[in-house]
Every structure is written in C-alpha cells, then in structure tokens.
Design a protein around this motif. Sequence first.
Motif, PDB file in Angstrom:
ATOM      1  N   VAL A 282      -5.768  22.524 -25.945  1.00  0.00           N
ATOM      2  CA  VAL A 282      -6.536  22.889 -24.749  1.00  0.00           C
ATOM      3  C   VAL A 282      -7.248  21.639 -24.239  1.00  0.00           C
ATOM      4  O   VAL A 282      -8.415  21.397 -24.535  1.00  0.00           O
ATOM      5  CB  VAL A 282      -7.542  24.014 -25.056  1.00  0.00           C
ATOM      6  CG1 VAL A 282      -8.276  24.437 -23.782  1.00  0.00           C
ATOM      7  CG2 VAL A 282      -6.837  25.209 -25.685  1.00  0.00           C
ATOM      8  N   ASN A 283      -6.508  20.844 -23.468  1.00  0.00           N
ATOM      9  CA  ASN A 283      -7.081  19.626 -22.886  1.00  0.00           C
ATOM     10  C   ASN A 283      -7.420  19.860 -21.422  1.00  0.00           C
ATOM     11  O   ASN A 283      -7.340  20.987 -20.922  1.00  0.00           O
ATOM     12  CB  ASN A 283      -6.106  18.455 -23.043  1.00  0.00           C
ATOM     13  CG  ASN A 283      -4.706  18.806 -22.534  1.00  0.00           C
ATOM     14  OD1 ASN A 283      -4.560  19.653 -21.659  1.00  0.00           O
ATOM     15  ND2 ASN A 283      -3.692  18.162 -23.084  1.00  0.00           N
ATOM     16  N   SER A 284      -7.808  18.803 -20.734  1.00  0.00           N
ATOM     17  CA  SER A 284      -8.222  18.938 -19.333  1.00  0.00           C
ATOM     18  C   SER A 284      -7.072  19.440 -18.458  1.00  0.00           C
ATOM     19  O   SER A 284      -7.300  20.227 -17.532  1.00  0.00           O
ATOM     20  CB  SER A 284      -8.730  17.593 -18.805  1.00  0.00           C
ATOM     21  OG  SER A 284      -7.726  16.593 -18.917  1.00  0.00           O
ATOM     22  N   LYS A 285      -5.854  19.025 -18.742  1.00  0.00           N
ATOM     23  CA  LYS A 285      -4.703  19.485 -17.959  1.00  0.00           C
ATOM     24  C   LYS A 285      -4.484  20.977 -18.163  1.00  0.00           C
ATOM     25  O   LYS A 285      -4.238  21.717 -17.198  1.00  0.00           O
ATOM     26  CB  LYS A 285      -3.453  18.705 -18.367  1.00  0.00           C
ATOM     27  CG  LYS A 285      -2.207  19.096 -17.573  1.00  0.00           C
ATOM     28  CD  LYS A 285      -1.002  18.265 -17.990  1.00  0.00           C
ATOM     29  CE  LYS A 285       0.230  18.661 -17.188  1.00  0.00           C
ATOM     30  NZ  LYS A 285       1.422  17.857 -17.578  1.00  0.00           N
ATOM     31  N   PHE A 286      -4.565  21.423 -19.430  1.00  0.00           N
ATOM     32  CA  PHE A 286      -4.400  22.843 -19.736  1.00  0.00           C
ATOM     33  C   PHE A 286      -5.451  23.669 -19.000  1.00  0.00           C
ATOM     34  O   PHE A 286      -5.133  24.693 -18.388  1.00  0.00           O
ATOM     35  CB  PHE A 286      -4.526  23.060 -21.245  1.00  0.00           C
ATOM     36  CG  PHE A 286      -4.333  24.490 -21.684  1.00  0.00           C
ATOM     37  CD1 PHE A 286      -3.119  24.923 -22.154  1.00  0.00           C
ATOM     38  CD2 PHE A 286      -5.386  25.404 -21.624  1.00  0.00           C
ATOM     39  CE1 PHE A 286      -2.937  26.238 -22.576  1.00  0.00           C
ATOM     40  CE2 PHE A 286      -5.217  26.717 -22.025  1.00  0.00           C
ATOM     41  CZ  PHE A 286      -3.988  27.137 -22.506  1.00  0.00           C
ATOM     42  N   MET A 287      -6.704  23.213 -19.063  1.00  0.00           N
ATOM     43  CA  MET A 287      -7.788  23.955 -18.412  1.00  0.00           C
ATOM     44  C   MET A 287      -7.627  23.964 -16.899  1.00  0.00           C
ATOM     45  O   MET A 287      -7.887  24.973 -16.248  1.00  0.00           O
ATOM     46  CB  MET A 287      -9.135  23.358 -18.813  1.00  0.00           C
ATOM     47  CG  MET A 287      -9.523  23.649 -20.252  1.00  0.00           C
ATOM     48  SD  MET A 287     -11.218  23.151 -20.647  1.00  0.00           S
ATOM     49  CE  MET A 287     -11.015  21.380 -20.780  1.00  0.00           C
TER      50      MET A 287
ATOM     51  N   ASN B  44     -11.654  38.123 -14.904  1.00  0.00           N
ATOM     52  CA  ASN B  44     -12.489  37.364 -15.832  1.00  0.00           C
ATOM     53  C   ASN B  44     -13.360  36.422 -15.026  1.00  0.00           C
ATOM     54  O   ASN B  44     -12.851  35.498 -14.387  1.00  0.00           O
ATOM     55  CB  ASN B  44     -11.600  36.566 -16.789  1.00  0.00           C
ATOM     56  CG  ASN B  44     -12.401  35.914 -17.878  1.00  0.00           C
ATOM     57  OD1 ASN B  44     -13.536  35.492 -17.657  1.00  0.00           O
ATOM     58  ND2 ASN B  44     -11.817  35.804 -19.048  1.00  0.00           N
ATOM     59  N   PRO B  45     -14.684  36.616 -14.988  1.00  0.00           N
ATOM     60  CA  PRO B  45     -15.550  35.830 -14.126  1.00  0.00           C
ATOM     61  C   PRO B  45     -15.968  34.488 -14.704  1.00  0.00           C
ATOM     62  O   PRO B  45     -16.737  33.762 -14.088  1.00  0.00           O
ATOM     63  CB  PRO B  45     -16.768  36.745 -13.960  1.00  0.00           C
ATOM     64  CG  PRO B  45     -16.855  37.429 -15.271  1.00  0.00           C
ATOM     65  CD  PRO B  45     -15.431  37.686 -15.682  1.00  0.00           C
ATOM     66  N   MET B  46     -15.470  34.151 -15.885  1.00  0.00           N
ATOM     67  CA  MET B  46     -15.960  32.964 -16.564  1.00  0.00           C
ATOM     68  C   MET B  46     -15.271  31.708 -16.042  1.00  0.00           C
ATOM     69  O   MET B  46     -14.638  30.955 -16.779  1.00  0.00           O
ATOM     70  CB  MET B  46     -15.746  33.100 -18.075  1.00  0.00           C
ATOM     71  CG  MET B  46     -16.045  34.497 -18.609  1.00  0.00           C
ATOM     72  SD  MET B  46     -17.744  34.996 -18.341  1.00  0.00           S
ATOM     73  CE  MET B  46     -18.505  34.204 -19.721  1.00  0.00           C
ATOM     74  N   LEU B  47     -15.348  31.472 -14.738  1.00  0.00           N
ATOM     75  CA  LEU B  47     -14.604  30.388 -14.121  1.00  0.00           C
ATOM     76  C   LEU B  47     -15.090  29.011 -14.516  1.00  0.00           C
ATOM     77  O   LEU B  47     -14.366  28.036 -14.396  1.00  0.00           O
ATOM     78  CB  LEU B  47     -14.674  30.520 -12.583  1.00  0.00           C
ATOM     79  CG  LEU B  47     -14.023  31.769 -12.016  1.00  0.00           C
ATOM     80  CD1 LEU B  47     -14.192  31.813 -10.503  1.00  0.00           C
ATOM     81  CD2 LEU B  47     -12.556  31.834 -12.373  1.00  0.00           C
ATOM     82  N   SER B  48     -16.312  28.905 -15.001  1.00  0.00           N
ATOM     83  CA  SER B  48     -16.821  27.580 -15.348  1.00  0.00           C
ATOM     84  C   SER B  48     -17.380  27.533 -16.756  1.00  0.00           C
ATOM     85  O   SER B  48     -18.220  26.721 -17.077  1.00  0.00           O
ATOM     86  CB  SER B  48     -17.923  27.178 -14.368  1.00  0.00           C
ATOM     87  OG  SER B  48     -18.955  28.119 -14.364  1.00  0.00           O
TER      88      SER B  48
ATOM     89  N   ILE C  97      -6.573  27.149 -12.122  1.00  0.00           N
ATOM     90  CA  ILE C  97      -5.860  27.355 -10.853  1.00  0.00           C
ATOM     91  C   ILE C  97      -5.196  28.727 -10.858  1.00  0.00           C
ATOM     92  O   ILE C  97      -5.288  29.488  -9.882  1.00  0.00           O
ATOM     93  CB  ILE C  97      -4.807  26.249 -10.633  1.00  0.00           C
ATOM     94  CG1 ILE C  97      -5.497  24.903 -10.374  1.00  0.00           C
ATOM     95  CG2 ILE C  97      -3.893  26.609  -9.467  1.00  0.00           C
ATOM     96  CD1 ILE C  97      -4.548  23.725 -10.306  1.00  0.00           C
ATOM     97  N   ALA C  98      -4.525  29.047 -11.970  1.00  0.00           N
ATOM     98  CA  ALA C  98      -3.863  30.346 -12.077  1.00  0.00           C
ATOM     99  C   ALA C  98      -4.873  31.486 -12.039  1.00  0.00           C
ATOM    100  O   ALA C  98      -4.670  32.504 -11.362  1.00  0.00           O
ATOM    101  CB  ALA C  98      -3.054  30.402 -13.375  1.00  0.00           C
ATOM    102  N   LEU C  99      -5.980  31.320 -12.755  1.00  0.00           N
ATOM    103  CA  LEU C  99      -7.023  32.349 -12.799  1.00  0.00           C
ATOM    104  C   LEU C  99      -7.649  32.553 -11.428  1.00  0.00           C
ATOM    105  O   LEU C  99      -7.893  33.690 -11.003  1.00  0.00           O
ATOM    106  CB  LEU C  99      -8.090  31.964 -13.811  1.00  0.00           C
ATOM    107  CG  LEU C  99      -9.253  32.940 -14.009  1.00  0.00           C
ATOM    108  CD1 LEU C  99      -8.745  34.324 -14.388  1.00  0.00           C
ATOM    109  CD2 LEU C  99     -10.205  32.423 -15.076  1.00  0.00           C
ATOM    110  N   THR C 100      -7.884  31.464 -10.732  1.00  0.00           N
ATOM    111  CA  THR C 100      -8.447  31.563  -9.380  1.00  0.00           C
ATOM    112  C   THR C 100      -7.502  32.317  -8.457  1.00  0.00           C
ATOM    113  O   THR C 100      -7.929  33.138  -7.641  1.00  0.00           O
ATOM    114  CB  THR C 100      -8.726  30.161  -8.807  1.00  0.00           C
ATOM    115  OG1 THR C 100      -9.640  29.471  -9.668  1.00  0.00           O
ATOM    116  CG2 THR C 100      -9.320  30.258  -7.408  1.00  0.00           C
ATOM    117  N   GLY C 101      -6.198  32.052  -8.599  1.00  0.00           N
ATOM    118  CA  GLY C 101      -5.218  32.772  -7.787  1.00  0.00           C
ATOM    119  C   GLY C 101      -5.236  34.266  -8.054  1.00  0.00           C
ATOM    120  O   GLY C 101      -5.166  35.076  -7.121  1.00  0.00           O
TER     121      GLY C 101
END
Length: 238
Positions: A132-137, A3-7, A142-146
């Motif tokens: 879905v707060n800042s901590k959740f995101m 999923n490329p939607m990193l931002s 981090i997980a998605l980047t991994g």
Amino acid sequence: MNNPMLSRMSRATDAVFSGEAASYSGIAIKSTGLVLIVAASAVITWLTGYATPTTTMVTAVMGLITALIVSFKPGTAGLLAPLYAILEGMCLACLSVTLAFISPYILVNAVMLTFGIAIAAGLVYARGLVTVNSKFMRITMIALTGVVLTYIAEMVLGFFGIHFPMLHDGGIVAIAIELVIIGVATLCLFMDYELINRSVQEGLSKDYEWYCAFSLLVTLIWLYVEILDLLRMLSGRD
C-alpha cells in the motif's frame, strides 16, 4: 452505502499522543466489539419489529453524519464508534428483512463472503503480496471518489424522477458494476490494514485504536451491503 474516509490515510500520523501506544491486539478487540454491537443491534431491531423503511432512512442519515464527524475528528471515535455501530446495525436489519424473503440463505452467504474477503485481504497484506504505497492509495482514492460521486448523482437525480435501472436491475451490466464496487471496497480494506499497521508502528495513542477499528467497520459494512445487493441480483436470475 459509501465509505466516507476519503482522507483517513493522511490523518494516520496527525494524532500522536503521550501515554500507552496502540497495539494490534487492542485494535482487534475493539474491532470485534464493534462488529458484535452491529450484530446485536440488528437482531434486536429485527425481533422488536422496528425494521421499517422509516428506520432505514433515519439510521442511514444519522450513521452517515456520525461517520463524517469521526472522519474529520478522529479523537471522537471512542465515543461515536459504538453509536455508529448501533445505528448501522439497525439500518442493516431493515435491509436484511426485505432480502431475507428472496432467499433464506442470502444473509448468511453475505456475512460469510464479507468476512471471507476481509480475512483473505488481511492474509495477502500480512504476507506483503500487496504494497500500500502512494500509487496504490492514489488509484484507490480515484476509484472510491468515482463510486461516491455515482451514489450522489443517483440520489440527487432520483429526487427529480430520473433513475438508472441498469445499475440495479440484475442484468449483466449491473452485476459487472457491482463487482467493480466490491473490488473498490476490497482495496479500501488494504488501506484499513495499512492504517492499522502505521498506527501501531508509529506509536500512536491507544485511543487511536478506536479510529482504526471504526475505519475498518465502515469498510466491512459497505462491503456487506454491496455483497447483499450482488446476491440479490444473482438470486433474481435463477
């Protein structure tokens, strides 16, 4: 299939336009339309005999390029989201043809599980059971980047003949890793729902509905592919 939607969440408030505002019904209609395009493209590719390895490679690359363009330029979603759906439908047809020989029910099960997870996540989000707060995101990113880095490393090292059989051999480790990836994809669904909710609540342009629908489609396709891989592994263990 990453999923490329990193931002994407940071862009949800960057495109406020004048005119008619986005609505939940508009996003739902566009999302349904894109899913139907994917299905039609897959069926046509399968029936016409174009579900080949070459088609898989070409459509996967073109689909990734299209997704990246939309990710960085949300205003192009209205034009490119249908194209992305067509490309991914062709790619999924190629993947599905091979796996259909393993089990005649694997594709149906994968579709049912994909939409089952998506609906369940939607209900959980709607009831406010997950915030879905800042901590959740941050945790999700981090997980998605991994996951993305793992995909990239595997692809690059594969060019040098270095492979990681344990990731795909259907063993306990491979199944556990696949379940983790499916979990990350599910977390991304919550981010998609938050993106949709913010877009409507903040009165973004109706054109932004395409970006929301596109973002959700990317996650659904990723989730479907990972579930297909999991079912393939489980079928091999029978």
